[in-house]
Design an enzyme around this catalytic site. Structure first.
Site, short mmCIF file in Angstrom:
data_model
loop_
_atom_site.label_atom_id
_atom_site.label_comp_id
_atom_site.label_asym_id
_atom_site.label_seq_id
_atom_site.Cartn_x
_atom_site.Cartn_y
_atom_site.Cartn_z
N LYS A 22 0.83 -1.21 0.00
CA LYS A 22 0.00 0.00 0.00
C LYS A 22 0.86 1.25 0.00
CE LYS A 22 -1.29 2.16 3.59
NZ LYS A 22 -1.86 2.92 4.73
N ASN A 23 1.89 1.27 0.84
CA ASN A 23 2.70 2.48 0.99
C ASN A 23 3.61 2.75 -0.19
OD1 ASN A 23 1.54 3.04 3.47
ND2 ASN A 23 3.16 2.05 4.65
N ARG A 92 -4.15 10.30 5.19
CA ARG A 92 -3.10 11.29 5.25
C ARG A 92 -2.24 11.31 3.98
NH1 ARG A 92 2.19 11.99 6.46
NH2 ARG A 92 2.70 13.95 7.50
N CYS A 116 -4.90 7.97 10.42
CA CYS A 116 -4.97 7.31 11.72
C CYS A 116 -4.69 8.28 12.86
CB CYS A 116 -3.96 6.17 11.79
SG CYS A 116 -4.43 4.73 10.83
N ARG A 121 1.28 14.48 12.74
CA ARG A 121 2.18 14.20 11.63
C ARG A 121 2.15 15.41 10.71
NH1 ARG A 121 0.53 8.25 9.69
NH2 ARG A 121 -1.57 8.96 10.14
N ASP A 304 5.58 0.80 12.19
CA ASP A 304 4.40 0.06 11.75
C ASP A 304 4.40 -1.39 12.22
OD1 ASP A 304 3.16 2.16 10.56
OD2 ASP A 304 3.65 1.62 8.51
N ILE A 326 8.94 7.43 16.80
CA ILE A 326 8.44 8.04 15.58
C ILE A 326 7.18 8.87 15.86
CG2 ILE A 326 7.73 7.63 13.21
CD1 ILE A 326 10.63 6.83 13.85
N ARG A 396 -7.95 -0.45 5.46
CA ARG A 396 -7.12 0.57 4.82
C ARG A 396 -5.78 0.00 4.36
NH1 ARG A 396 -5.27 4.38 8.25
NH2 ARG A 396 -4.42 5.36 6.39
#
Length: 419
Positions: A22-23, A92, A116, A121, A304, A326, A396
């Site tokens: 996904k990323n 985002r 989320c 962020r 993550d 993070i 998601r």
């Protein structure tokens, strides 16, 4: 609205294939704004965030043709430069539309992002970089409005590592005049995959995968064919789940190099892992040993994975300390794990976990994407039934996760609920 119900106690066993990342897919889809002609992107997962991205691009006027696992897309009919709140609020990563729009049509109007609930962020690093490249930035009524007669190359130094910031600036720079240097750039595989796709389009990029990238702007880009890389977060989730259940699982279509930090920690916990060219074989041994970890940008231990690893540590032998460096608000899942009998104490950015012999099934609520995965992992080993609510979060970022776990022997199902 759906919930996921799990009857715990089953050892996972079998083979699972990792979906596309996904990323990686999201920025690559947004990069199609930059090109003339058609782009063909393969190994695209079926996810809510992918659907949101397609809706956003369609509203901009891009033409999208979807088949299972692939998307064909053209920006030749693009007619808008506005990313509206109704779409951006749910994801985002929508902020990644800004760099391509600035580069291609010299203006962008983008709602401030959502996503989320895992802490602030901010996109100030993105905006500062765009200003260095010649853009004028205003924030009005919840929208970032960016304009530039023509972007120019610049030396960009990020004060902190930012994945989306690196990707946004990279996409803006490929059509800017002159040379752009990005220092303290993100090194994640997804950033490298975006650079690979942009290079196929005709971009000139050096240093992808290192902390310094150099981009020579070109006049135009053309469409390309590109296959998205494997989802390392999904793969890591299955690694941890196999370890949690004392399982024996082979995870296919994933380079082990994407997961080195996680693999090291799992081995430290007593898990047996065999690395292959494009697969990972994991065998869990219960109870696992307690280990400490600190989240960090790639190639460090990914934030993550933090929630999923915390679930594993709830039943470890001894005490573990997880330090989240993070995001400042990414321990929301700890409270839900405690509802299942976990012994966790939060002290600022640290979570101290004392392992317990067994978790108990309970009704729990997902607070974000990776928390959802952590609760599923906990439920797989808990005694009794676990019900996970608000599972729209998991949709998601995980493709058919309950079906993949069922294939490995888990007793897990999705149920539609009327509230």
């Amino acid at each position: 609205m759906d919930k996921i119900v799990i009857q715990g106690g089953r050892r996972l066993k079998g083979t699972v294939e990792v979906s596309g990342a996904k990323n990686a897919a999201l920025p690559i889809l947004f990069s199609s704004i930059l090109t003339e002609g058609w782009n063909q992107f393969c190994r695209i997962p079926e996810l809510r965030d992918i659907n949101t991205t397609c809706k956003l691009l369609s509203k901009l006027g891009l033409v999208i043709e979807r088949k299972k696992g692939s998307i064909r897309i053209s920006s030749n009919a693009m007619r808008s430069y506005t990313a509206t709140y109704d779409l951006v609020k749910t994801m985002r990563a929508s902020v990644l539309v800004m760099g391509p729009l600035l580069a291609r049509v010299k203006k962008a109007k983008v709602s401030l992002p959502g996503g989320c609930a895992i802490g602030a962020r901010p996109i100030n690093l993105h905006l500062k970089a765009f200003e260095q490249m010649g853009a004028k930035i205003d924030i009005k009524e919840g929208y970032v409005i960016a304009k530039a007669k023509k972007l120019h190359g610049a030396k960009i130094h990020f004060d902190t590592v930012t994945v989306t910031g690196t990707e946004n600036v990279m996409m803006a720079a490929v059509l800017a005049n002159g040379e752009t240097i990005i220092e303290n750039a993100a090194q994640e595989p997804e950033v490298t995959d975006l650079a690979e796709a942009l290079s196929k389009m005709g971009a000139e990029i050096q240093g992808a995968g290192t902390n310094t990238m150099t981009i020579q702007g070109v006049k135009e880009l053309q469409g390309c064919d590109h296959e998205v890389i494997a989802d390392r977060i999904e793969a890591g989730t299955f690694l941890i789940a196999a370890a949690m259940t004392g399982g024996d699982v082979r995870i296919q279509r994933i380079p082990p190099s994407y997961l080195e930090a996680l693999i090291l920690k799992l081995r430290e916990a007593g898990v047996t892992i065999t690395e292959e060219a494009d697969a990972i074989h994991v065998v869990g041994h219960l109870p696992v040993k307690a280990v400490d970890l600190i989240t960090a940008p790639f190639p460090g231990f990914a934030t993550d994975f933090q929630a999923q690893f915390m679930a594993l540590m709830t039943m470890a032998k001894g005490t573990s300390v997880i330090t989240e460096n993070i995001f400042e608000n990414r321990f929301l899942h700890a409270q839900e794990l405690m509802r299942m009998g976990a012994n966790i104490r939060i002290e600022g950015r640290k979570a101290i976990i004392q392992g317990v012999p067994r978790l108990s099934g309970a009704p729990v609520m997902a607070s974000d994407l990776r928390a959802s995965a952590a609760l599923i992992i906990a439920g797989l080993m808990a005694k009794g039934i676990t019900e996970i609510h608000r599972v729209y979060h998991i949709d998601r970022g995980y493709e058919r996760i309950e079906k993949k776990f069922r294939k490995l022997g888990a007793r897990i199902k999705r149920i539609k609920v009327k509230y």
